[in-house]
Design a protein around this motif. Structure first.
Motif, PDB file in Angstrom:
ATOM      1  N   LEU A  26      55.049  37.110  52.127  1.00  0.00           N
ATOM      2  CA  LEU A  26      54.358  35.963  51.567  1.00  0.00           C
ATOM      3  C   LEU A  26      55.290  34.769  51.422  1.00  0.00           C
ATOM      4  N   THR A  27      54.740  33.609  51.696  1.00  0.00           N
ATOM      5  CA  THR A  27      55.500  32.373  51.454  1.00  0.00           C
ATOM      6  C   THR A  27      55.444  32.066  49.955  1.00  0.00           C
ATOM      7  N   ALA A  28      56.278  31.141  49.533  1.00  0.00           N
ATOM      8  CA  ALA A  28      56.267  30.732  48.124  1.00  0.00           C
ATOM      9  C   ALA A  28      54.894  30.164  47.756  1.00  0.00           C
ATOM     10  N   PHE A  29      54.286  29.409  48.665  1.00  0.00           N
ATOM     11  CA  PHE A  29      52.954  28.862  48.414  1.00  0.00           C
ATOM     12  C   PHE A  29      51.931  29.978  48.238  1.00  0.00           C
ATOM     13  N   GLU A  30      51.964  30.971  49.104  1.00  0.00           N
ATOM     14  CA  GLU A  30      51.021  32.094  49.010  1.00  0.00           C
ATOM     15  C   GLU A  30      51.209  32.859  47.708  1.00  0.00           C
ATOM     16  N   ARG A  31      52.453  33.028  47.277  1.00  0.00           N
ATOM     17  CA  ARG A  31      52.710  33.701  45.999  1.00  0.00           C
ATOM     18  C   ARG A  31      52.139  32.890  44.840  1.00  0.00           C
ATOM     19  N   GLN A  32      52.231  31.558  44.903  1.00  0.00           N
ATOM     20  CA  GLN A  32      51.662  30.700  43.859  1.00  0.00           C
ATOM     21  C   GLN A  32      50.142  30.840  43.826  1.00  0.00           C
ATOM     22  N   VAL A  33      49.508  30.880  45.001  1.00  0.00           N
ATOM     23  CA  VAL A  33      48.052  31.033  45.071  1.00  0.00           C
ATOM     24  C   VAL A  33      47.633  32.373  44.474  1.00  0.00           C
ATOM     25  N   LEU A  34      48.328  33.429  44.842  1.00  0.00           N
ATOM     26  CA  LEU A  34      47.996  34.756  44.306  1.00  0.00           C
ATOM     27  C   LEU A  34      48.228  34.816  42.801  1.00  0.00           C
ATOM     28  N   ALA A  35      49.283  34.206  42.332  1.00  0.00           N
ATOM     29  CA  ALA A  35      49.560  34.200  40.896  1.00  0.00           C
ATOM     30  C   ALA A  35      48.464  33.455  40.142  1.00  0.00           C
ATOM     31  N   ALA A  36      48.037  32.305  40.658  1.00  0.00           N
ATOM     32  CA  ALA A  36      46.981  31.534  40.007  1.00  0.00           C
ATOM     33  C   ALA A  36      45.678  32.322  39.990  1.00  0.00           C
ATOM     34  N   THR A  37      45.386  33.006  41.085  1.00  0.00           N
ATOM     35  CA  THR A  37      44.167  33.807  41.174  1.00  0.00           C
ATOM     36  C   THR A  37      44.211  34.960  40.178  1.00  0.00           C
ATOM     37  N   ALA A  38      45.345  35.628  40.105  1.00  0.00           N
ATOM     38  CA  ALA A  38      45.484  36.758  39.176  1.00  0.00           C
ATOM     39  C   ALA A  38      45.339  36.304  37.729  1.00  0.00           C
ATOM     40  N   LEU A  39      45.944  35.185  37.389  1.00  0.00           N
ATOM     41  CA  LEU A  39      45.845  34.673  36.019  1.00  0.00           C
ATOM     42  C   LEU A  39      44.418  34.284  35.672  1.00  0.00           C
ATOM     43  N   THR A  40      43.707  33.702  36.624  1.00  0.00           N
ATOM     44  CA  THR A  40      42.312  33.335  36.369  1.00  0.00           C
ATOM     45  C   THR A  40      41.455  34.576  36.190  1.00  0.00           C
ATOM     46  N   ALA A  41      41.645  35.578  37.037  1.00  0.00           N
ATOM     47  CA  ALA A  41      40.883  36.823  36.896  1.00  0.00           C
ATOM     48  C   ALA A  41      41.154  37.469  35.541  1.00  0.00           C
ATOM     49  N   LEU A  42      42.400  37.462  35.130  1.00  0.00           N
ATOM     50  CA  LEU A  42      42.765  38.015  33.828  1.00  0.00           C
ATOM     51  C   LEU A  42      42.117  37.222  32.692  1.00  0.00           C
ATOM     52  N   ALA A  43      42.135  35.900  32.785  1.00  0.00           N
ATOM     53  CA  ALA A  43      41.540  35.056  31.746  1.00  0.00           C
ATOM     54  C   ALA A  43      40.034  35.286  31.640  1.00  0.00           C
ATOM     55  N   VAL A  44      39.363  35.417  32.767  1.00  0.00           N
ATOM     56  CA  VAL A  44      37.918  35.656  32.750  1.00  0.00           C
ATOM     57  C   VAL A  44      37.612  37.011  32.117  1.00  0.00           C
ATOM     58  N   ALA A  45      38.412  38.025  32.425  1.00  0.00           N
ATOM     59  CA  ALA A  45      38.212  39.352  31.829  1.00  0.00           C
ATOM     60  C   ALA A  45      38.402  39.293  30.311  1.00  0.00           C
ATOM     61  N   ILE A  46      39.408  38.580  29.855  1.00  0.00           N
ATOM     62  CA  ILE A  46      39.643  38.454  28.414  1.00  0.00           C
ATOM     63  C   ILE A  46      38.516  37.656  27.757  1.00  0.00           C
ATOM     64  N   ASP A  47      38.070  36.583  28.412  1.00  0.00           N
ATOM     65  CA  ASP A  47      36.942  35.807  27.876  1.00  0.00           C
ATOM     66  C   ASP A  47      35.709  36.692  27.713  1.00  0.00           C
ATOM     67  N   GLU A  48      35.447  37.543  28.683  1.00  0.00           N
ATOM     68  CA  GLU A  48      34.292  38.444  28.602  1.00  0.00           C
ATOM     69  C   GLU A  48      34.466  39.439  27.463  1.00  0.00           C
ATOM     70  N   TRP A  49      35.665  39.964  27.322  1.00  0.00           N
ATOM     71  CA  TRP A  49      35.943  40.922  26.253  1.00  0.00           C
ATOM     72  C   TRP A  49      35.681  40.280  24.887  1.00  0.00           C
ATOM     73  N   VAL A  50      36.122  39.029  24.724  1.00  0.00           N
ATOM     74  CA  VAL A  50      35.892  38.300  23.478  1.00  0.00           C
ATOM     75  C   VAL A  50      34.395  38.041  23.285  1.00  0.00           C
ATOM     76  N   ALA A  51      33.704  37.667  24.364  1.00  0.00           N
ATOM     77  CA  ALA A  51      32.274  37.342  24.279  1.00  0.00           C
ATOM     78  C   ALA A  51      31.433  38.524  23.820  1.00  0.00           C
ATOM     79  N   VAL A  52      31.890  39.742  24.154  1.00  0.00           N
ATOM     80  CA  VAL A  52      31.125  40.937  23.754  1.00  0.00           C
ATOM     81  C   VAL A  52      31.753  41.594  22.525  1.00  0.00           C
ATOM     82  N   ASP A  53      32.563  40.819  21.800  1.00  0.00           N
ATOM     83  CA  ASP A  53      33.197  41.300  20.565  1.00  0.00           C
ATOM     84  C   ASP A  53      33.968  42.596  20.762  1.00  0.00           C
ATOM     85  N   GLY A  54      34.622  42.723  21.903  1.00  0.00           N
ATOM     86  CA  GLY A  54      35.453  43.891  22.156  1.00  0.00           C
ATOM     87  C   GLY A  54      34.699  45.171  22.436  1.00  0.00           C
TER      88      GLY A  54
END
Length: 74
Positions: A26-54
């Protein structure tokens, strides 16, 4: 305040991207894209967990978020 939040996101993304350096072709750019995608997926999962009160299991929500991206976790 928003500028500080964006800077914090960039910093976290850079840390994730650096953690994948040397893995694969992977290029540095590709690693940045994957990192941003992973962080967004993680944030959405946490948002859902909070929305359903755990009531949903956090690890399962995270697995589901990454599965939606087509990530094979086996």
């Amino acid at each position: 305040m928003r500028a500080g939040q964006l800077e914090a996101q960039r910093g976290t993304r850079a840390l994730f991207a650096e953690a994948t350096a040397g893995r694969g072709d992977l290029t540095a750019f590709e690693r940045q894209v994957l990192a941003a995608t992973a962080l967004t997926a993680l944030a959405v999962a946490i948002d859902e967990w909070v929305a359903v009160d755990g009531r949903s299991a956090r690890p399962e929500l995270i697995d589901t978020a990454f599965a939606a991206l087509g990530v094979d976790q086996s």
